[in-house]
Motif scaffolding. Structure first.
Motif, mmCIF file in Angstrom:
data_model
loop_
_atom_site.group_PDB
_atom_site.id
_atom_site.type_symbol
_atom_site.label_atom_id
_atom_site.label_comp_id
_atom_site.label_asym_id
_atom_site.label_seq_id
_atom_site.Cartn_x
_atom_site.Cartn_y
_atom_site.Cartn_z
ATOM 1 N N THR A 1 0.817 -0.752 -0.168
ATOM 2 C CA THR A 1 -0.233 0.722 0.495
ATOM 3 C C THR A 1 1.444 1.661 0.196
ATOM 4 O O THR A 1 1.618 1.714 0.085
ATOM 5 N N ALA B 1 -3.382 2.687 5.251
ATOM 6 C CA ALA B 1 -3.862 1.525 4.441
ATOM 7 C C ALA B 1 -3.103 -0.224 4.911
ATOM 8 O O ALA B 1 -5.035 -0.903 4.805
ATOM 9 N N THR C 1 -6.426 2.821 -6.637
ATOM 10 C CA THR C 1 -7.088 2.097 -5.625
ATOM 11 C C THR C 1 -7.387 0.885 -5.689
ATOM 12 O O THR C 1 -7.378 0.186 -4.838
ATOM 13 N N GLY D 1 -7.929 5.459 1.842
ATOM 14 C CA GLY D 1 -6.465 5.312 2.510
ATOM 15 C C GLY D 1 -5.676 5.030 3.328
ATOM 16 O O GLY D 1 -5.711 4.372 4.344
#
Lengths: 330, 521, 230
Positions: free
Chosen positions: A195, A200, B207, B486
């Motif tokens: 990530t 996250a 994403t 996030g």
């Protein structure tokens, strides 16, 4: 119409710049440090109570973001102090030639390794490690080789965007040197996801996204002290654990130089150092008089503290990045 | 052109030059910068491979799955059919990041399907990586593919089905003799359009791409930019991206691309072969499954979004205001550019320049916003801090990106106005801006309203160039939503997603509605 | 025998009714003003429309529930009788097997049929490469191969010139005579009716009358037909 204009300015301005004066101090830092649950607001209140000044905390981002922001602002930067520079990027920060030497006496830190630097003062530190869930993973791996051989899945952060991610890269490098590429090749199939930031991957881990997540040995203390949850633990690795150190520095462009140095000194005071463990979840750089919460004593203590000094870290960084990218892209 | 149209011509030429600068100018800047850039590493080749592979998979799966849905819609008439077809158009104005939030709520680790799987002792799903990227692309492109293929189906003359029925064709014979030849003609075009879309779909890769292993070229540009600040590398990757997109676009020009804008979907074809129970059930299943797949993520956005509203913080509202302003600015700019360009295109007619100019307008379909963004950055960086220009640049790039759609709706309409009322206007001595104001603009209200709505919604939902430029304190709503996701602040993210969806739909609705109000037939 | 028993169909404010029978092997013309229901009538027999009431019997068997392709019927429409993407031979071959997986023997039958309609050697051409008359011949070759006992023509040759149309009608007559099929054909030209149909059905304002001898009918037309013929 005027209201509309105000809204326009409010929405479009990249941070409104306030006037520079000796009673105003602007501190650039990273998001979680400045957030309401981070140490920022309490440090701000405590400092403002003694300094007869106004302290403004600006959440800019990680070391790279801060340096980029400072570079683009140049001489006009409103910032006086930066808090949260990653020691692994200290060489880059130094090379920017925008930091002034600090005014503290050297060598009075309580860290496993000594720290000597003309520009930057360490405020806190932690060991990177893999956190696991005790009921779910009864026997966690005890080394990188062990981890690579196991079926355990891990979530890590991108070393290009995350301090912990970079620390992991240097951890492997410090422990294995020339063999690190091989280690990464073996680890590739354990990595579930990489990530951009820490939140996250940690969030995904808590949801059960993997067996382990890259974080700090101090993370379990958070779960115990805030949530009363004793199920999380850090896996102790035989190679030792890499130390990540967070630094503060005063900018040469500061218009409030004395106030800025006072603030850095204040950061090293018992008052601030004592609140860091339970708000930033790191070890204080200098042990406060009253000690730190007992729970921190229950955490694992690595057999070896690994650390690369800033210039070594910088010189190894690119090669390590290349190895890592190549290894995880078979 | 006669002298009185001079000002329109001038504005057309200005618009064309600006578009040229934004596409080829930025590309030249990129090329200049890429010179002397480092070698491509294995990670970059992996990114190229991944980009092509995920686009290939996404396009293939989308078109294959769309076939039964389109067939069902072509041969069934049922209450709500119009609504289903309208919904198939919705992904155009649905912000990508909102859809991804919805997909996570269904297919993510804590999503509905994972819960069901866990309840039966199974594993949770992992949406990150190749399959997640493909899933999101399929979600976005099944509707498009269905509309394109449905058009093919409805283009088969009803008489041929009648003839087939009179010859005793069974479903299988119709499939072989009528439907397969049509599909062979329609599918390559549909596939290529989707392939092209997936090549330049940055937000999905950002994403759902699982880190460096699921990195597209565009994502690699972003990483080179944001993580390493390696402009040379970013430029080199931008050239590669342009090469891939340009090649695909060239192929697209050679294959007749299907049009999506046209109406006429309300027709169904009488099918004497499809009266059986089996075919009825397969059609119900095809439409039903497609609707569940498309609607469940949106339902999740609504459900979780409403719950998260109390969590909304000031940064979200600030980002929302910024987004609306960017959307309005980019809409105004896109209309200005395309009206000027459309005038020039129509005025030049079929002379050599006309089609060339029109092609220019569609050029940005091949240009990736990330490439244009990189180029602009290289051009701007020496003079101004990009932080300060993040929002204006976003508005500019978004306007460029929506030009193809706007032109596609304006040029034919303008041509018709000119051919129908041109002589009348001329006999009345109406020319230049006066003619534009009195004749052209009122006649163009509907396509203008629609194009403005589309541009505003596209810009509102865009998560591309803003991610390159924005400083940590600046954000558009999609970027803020990405940051919240996030940081794992899912409650607030849900509410932000709902807000973003509402604003996009509202902007589209207001503009489109404005174009329809009082528009005389 | 083809029997239509109290057949009726209502579409909006138009109602078609028919109650009549046609001898097997007869050649019957269908005439009447446009909008009177000629095509609707033929579509009912062909199975493209379902009657509200009544039934259609062929040789005593009720065929009104069968789908178009299952009825003992070959039908040619005003246009679109051929698939443009298939060759003439393939279009004809569809009359044998919609799957077009033809055995060599079936291929030969296709060629024979093409030869009989005067298109020997043109089987490889697509409709666009054939003249209007040739296209009509391809469709007729398929009718021939399908060998259905009922042939319905909805003015398939209306777009051809007069001489060509006569030529095609003669071919139709020859084909149905040799196969013994029953022919129902819509026409708006009484000379066509006279030329090949012994009997004629008048369709006017939804009312389908029973077939009568063509010559008799034309000698003393009822009012409706007289208005139409002018």
């Amino acid at each position: 119409m005027r209201g509309f204009l105000l809204v326009l300015i409010w929405a479009l301005s990249p941070g409104i710049t306030l006037a520079h004066e000796d009673h105003h101090l602007t501190v650039y830092t990273y998001g979680s440090f400045a957030s309401e649950w981070g140490p920022g607001p309490r440090i701000q209140a405590a400092f403002e109570a003694t300094c007869e000044c106004e302290l403004e905390l600006v959440a800019v981002g990680g070391t790279d973001d801060i340096l980029k922001r400072l570079a683009s602002e140049g001489e006009d930067s409103p910032a006086d102090v930066v808090v949260g520079i990653n020691a692994d990027r200290a060489a880059i920060a130094e090379a920017a030639q925008i930091f002034a030497p600090h005014r503290l006496l050297q060598g009075r830190y309580d860290m496993p390794l000594g720290w000597h630097h003309a520009l930057f003062v360490p405020i806190d530190w932690g060991y990177v490690s893999f956190i696991y869930d005790k009921p779910r993973t009864p026997s966690p791996p005890s080394s990188f080789r062990d981890l690579a051989a196991s079926e355990a899945t891990i979530l890590i952060q991108d070393p290009r965007s995350s301090a912990a991610g970079l620390a992991l890269l240097l951890w492997v490098k410090a422990a294995y040197g020339d063999e690190s590429e091989e280690i990464w090749r073996d680890l590739a199939d354990n990595i579930v996801e990489v990530t951009e930031g820490w939140s996250a991957s940690y969030g995904q881990f808590l949801e059960g996204g993997a067996d382990m997540v890259l974080s700090y040995t101090t993370s379990p203390a958070y779960h115990v002290l805030v949530e009363g949850d004793r199920s999380k633990a850090a896996a102790q690795f035989d190679e030792g654990h890499y130390m990540q150190i967070e630094l503060a520095g005063v900018l040469t462009t500061s218009n409030s130089t004395d106030l800025a140095h006072d603030f850095v000194e204040f950061l090293m005071s018992d008052q601030v150092q004592a609140l860091l463990p339970e708000s930033n979840w790191m070890y204080p750089a200098r042990m406060p008089e009253g000690g730190i919460p007992e729970e921190f004593g229950n955490l694992i203590s690595p057999s070896r503290a690994l650390f690369l000094n800033p210039s070594t870290a910088e010189s190894l960084r690119e090669e390590a990045l290349r190895e890592w990218l190549a290894a995880i892209n078979p | 052109m006669a002298g009185r149209d001079q000002s329109l011509t001038v504005s057309g030429v200005l618009a064309a030059s600006l578009i040229l600068i934004l596409t080829f100018g930025t590309l030249a800047a990129v090329g200049w910068r890429a010179e002397g850039a480092g070698q491509l590493g294995p990670a970059d080749f992996a990114a190229i491979r991944f980009t092509l592979w995920q686009s290939f998979l996404s396009a293939t799966i989308s078109t294959i799955l769309a076939v039964p849905v389109a067939r069902a819609l072509a041969r069934r008439r049922f209450p709500g059919r119009g609504l289903v077809i309208t919904l198939l158009g919705a992904p155009f104005i649905l912000p990508v990041i909102v859809a991804i939030f919805g997909l996570l709520a269904i297919f993510g680790r804590t999503g509905v399907l994972s819960e069901i799987s866990r309840a039966f002792g199974g594993e949770a799903l992992n949406i990150y990586g190749l399959h997640g990227v493909v899933l999101a692309h399929v979600f976005f492109n099944i509707p498009l593919a269905t509309r394109l293929i449905l058009q093919g189906w409805l283009a088969i003359p009803a008489e041929r089905f009648r003839l087939a029925a009179s010859l005793g064709f069974r479903g299988r014979d119709i499939a072989r003799q009528l439907e397969w030849p049509m599909l062979r003609e329609v599918l390559p075009g549909a596939w290529l359009v989707i392939f092209l879309i997936c090549l330049t779909s940055f937000a999905v890769a950002l994403t759902l791409g699982g880190g460096p292993r699921a990195t597209t070229v565009e994502l690699a540009i972003y990483q080179a930019f944001r993580f390493d600040f390696d402009l040379g590398k970013a430029a080199l990757l931008a050239l590669i991206q342009f090469g891939i997109g340009g090649t695909a676009a060239l192929f697209a020009l050679r294959i007749a691309l299907p049009q999506t804008a046209g109406g006429g979907f309300d027709r169904t074809v009488e099918r004497w072969d499809a009266r059986g129970r089996l075919s009825r059930w397969t059609d119900v299943l095809a439409i039903g499954l497609a609707m569940i797949f498309l609607l469940s993520p949106l339902t999740a956005v609504f459900a979780e979004g409403l719950r998260g509203i109390p969590d909304l913080g000031a940064p979200v509202f600030r980002a929302a205001v910024a987004s609306v302003l960017v959307a309005l600015a980019s809409t105004a700019l896109a209309l200005l550019l395309s009206l000027s360009l459309a005038h020039l295109i129509v005025a030049m007619g079929h002379r050599r320049g006309g089609p060339l100019l029109e092609a220019l307008g569609y050029l940005s379909i091949a240009a990736s916003p990330l490439v244009v963004g990189t180029g602009l950055f290289i051009l701007i960086f020496p003079f101004v801090s990009p932080d300060y220009l993040a929002l204006p640049v976003t508005a500019l790039v978004n306007a460029t990106m929506s030009l193809p759609f706007v032109l596609r709706s304006l040029v034919p309409a303008l041509r018709e106005v000119e051919s129908r009322y041109g002589t009348l206007s001329e006999s009345l001595g109406l020319g230049g801006w006066r003619r534009f104001r009195i004749v052209t603009l009122p006649r163009l209200r509907r396509p203008l309203g629609f194009a403005a709505g589309l541009t505003a919604a596209l810009s509102m939902g865009d998560l591309g160039v803003i991610a390159l430029f924005a400083g940590p304190e600046q954000a558009t709503l999609p970027l803020q939503l990405y940051r919240l996701m996030g940081a794992y602040r899912m409650e607030e993210a849900a509410a932000a997603a709902l807000l973003l969806l509402a604003l996009s739909v509202a902007l589209f609705w207001i503009f489109d509605r404005g174009g329809r109000a009082d528009a005389d037939a | 025998m083809l029997t239509l028993e109290s057949l009726s169909l209502t579409q909006g404010d138009f109602t078609l009714t028919a109650d009549l029978s046609v001898e097997a092997g007869a050649r019957v013309a269908i005439v009447g003003p446009s909008g009177g229901g000629k095509t609707t009538f033929l579509s009912l027999i062909g199975g493209f429309l379902q009657p509200d009431r009544g039934c259609i019997l062929w040789q005593g068997r009720d065929i009104s529930r069968l789908s178009p392709g299952d009825r003992p019927i070959s039908m040619l429409f005003q246009d679109n009788n051929l698939f443009p993407h298939l060759t003439a031979a393939q279009n004809v071959g569809l009359g044998l097997k919609p799957s077009l997986k033809l055995s060599p023997e079936e291929q030969d039958r296709v060629d024979d049929a093409l030869t009989r309609v005067g298109l020997a050697g043109l089987g490889g051409r697509k409709p666009a490469q054939l003249s209007g008359g040739q296209q009509g011949r391809v469709a007729l070759a398929r009718v021939l191969l399908r060998a259905k006992p009922l042939v319905l023509l909805d003015e398939p040759f209306a777009a051809l010139g007069p001489a060509l149309k006569v030529e095609m009608l003669d071919l139709v007559k020859e084909l149905v005579e040799s196969s013994g099929a029953t022919l129902l054909m819509i026409t708006h030209d009484p000379r066509d009716a006279e030329r090949i149909a012994q009997q004629t059905i008048l369709v006017n304002d939804g009312a389908v009358s029973a077939p009568v001898d063509t010559a008799t009918l034309l000698r003393d037309p009822p009012d409706a037909l007289r208005d139409y013929l002018g």
